[in-house]
Design an enzyme around this catalytic site. Sequence first.
Site, short mmCIF file in Angstrom:
data_model
loop_
_atom_site.label_atom_id
_atom_site.label_comp_id
_atom_site.label_asym_id
_atom_site.label_seq_id
_atom_site.Cartn_x
_atom_site.Cartn_y
_atom_site.Cartn_z
N ASP A 81 -6.18 21.61 8.50
CA ASP A 81 -6.24 20.68 7.38
C ASP A 81 -6.68 21.38 6.09
O ASP A 81 -6.69 22.62 6.01
CB ASP A 81 -7.18 19.51 7.72
CG ASP A 81 -6.71 18.20 7.13
OD1 ASP A 81 -6.37 18.17 5.93
OD2 ASP A 81 -6.66 17.21 7.86
N ASN A 136 0.82 -1.20 0.00
CA ASN A 136 0.00 0.00 0.00
C ASN A 136 0.86 1.25 0.00
O ASN A 136 1.89 1.31 0.67
CB ASN A 136 -0.91 0.01 1.24
CG ASN A 136 -1.68 1.32 1.39
OD1 ASN A 136 -1.39 2.12 2.27
ND2 ASN A 136 -2.64 1.54 0.52
N GLU A 187 -0.60 0.35 -5.29
CA GLU A 187 -0.45 1.68 -5.89
C GLU A 187 0.94 1.90 -6.48
O GLU A 187 1.10 2.74 -7.36
CB GLU A 187 -0.74 2.76 -4.84
CG GLU A 187 -2.20 2.84 -4.38
CD GLU A 187 -2.49 1.97 -3.17
OE1 GLU A 187 -3.59 2.07 -2.62
OE2 GLU A 187 -1.59 1.18 -2.79
#
Length: 421
Positions: A247, A133, A196
């Site tokens: 964020d 991953n 990925e």
Amino acid sequence: MAVRDVLAKMKDTITIDRDVPLEYEVSKILAENQTTPVIFKNLAGMRAAGNIWSTRERISGALDITKEQLIPKMLEAMANPSEPKVAKEGAFMDDVRTEFDLTKLPIPKYFPGDQGRYITSAVAVAEYEGKRNLSFHRMKLHDERSFALRLVPRHLYTMWKNAQAQGKELPVAFCMGVCPPVLLAAAISTDYGTDEMRIANSLRERTKGSGLEVAKLNNGLMVPAASEIVFEGRITSRMVDEGPFMDITGTYDSVRKAPIFEVDRLYMRKDPLFHLLLPGGYEHYMLMGLPREPIIYRTVNQVVPKVHGVRLTEGGCCWLHGVVSITKNKEGDGINAAMAAFSGHPSMKKVTIVDEDIDIFDDRDVEWAEATRFQASRSLMVVNNAAGSSLDPSSEGTTSKVAIDATKPFGAKGFDRAKLA
């Protein structure tokens, strides 16, 4: 494709020669020059750079394609993943340390309300039970040898929980200064078990003509060979409070429990380049939002045969608002496309569907379509009590989603703009 080599070829850069404090000053400089790469020649004794990938044009340019080709090329790579080549060693192996002090690195405190100093640009590489991953996770500097990780309940979290259930720690590496194919692949939404790294390799093959090289770490993980800095270690069972943190929406995320990432080895290139990613900045928008667009494209394409483009808009933080361009075959295709778009990106709470003659990258053009082709009484859909994004400060557990069908009524006349002779 090393990020330092790409940056060296960029002509529109700003260089900061003076010493810059790690608290807030880095953020101010990056925020004032969002569309321009900024190079810091001496940030806590190291080179650093930010705003590198803050525009679609710069990302696509590094891949030798146009911005309109990004989604098709990413979809091709997702459909045809390929294995990267294994290099004998990585460029990051110039300097390998088991003794180090992470607090000496140029890790900024970006905003006054942040809990502390954060790395925001690193890509995690993990492998467990035969599954690999790549993903992004913010890293709060905890002490000289560890970080607190913000893990959302997705793939890396699943690997960590599976390892914990077996009484193990999860080996992981965080890589900084990686190339756009790796950055984009790490933020793509895939099924658990989809690799990925293989998507990144395929994307690089389909754009640059040659694949990605990976190199083996001491713990056996394969990471991008051209990385500038690599942190090798383990995600432990030790939990601490993490947050608040500013964020992508420009607001502070809440405090949560987070696991500790213990660093065992620090790898660095000679004169490494430290990648600074401004939270809530344009580069954050691009690297978090742009990789979601091919997923939206794919889901909309299942209900409307002709999809011309997808864009998560900067005004919506490249996360909460989007625009999709289609060609209608029948009345109702616009609303069907909107429902599919929400399915492809559940965090999105507003989507505008437009015709193919509208430039989705031009907010004025999109608003013109809303002004001249949309009537709320017949072309507005509101879905209440839907799951949305935890990053949306207006959400209270659930959200309302708004779809605007700003396409021309099927077969109607009088909706086209007049053209100059």
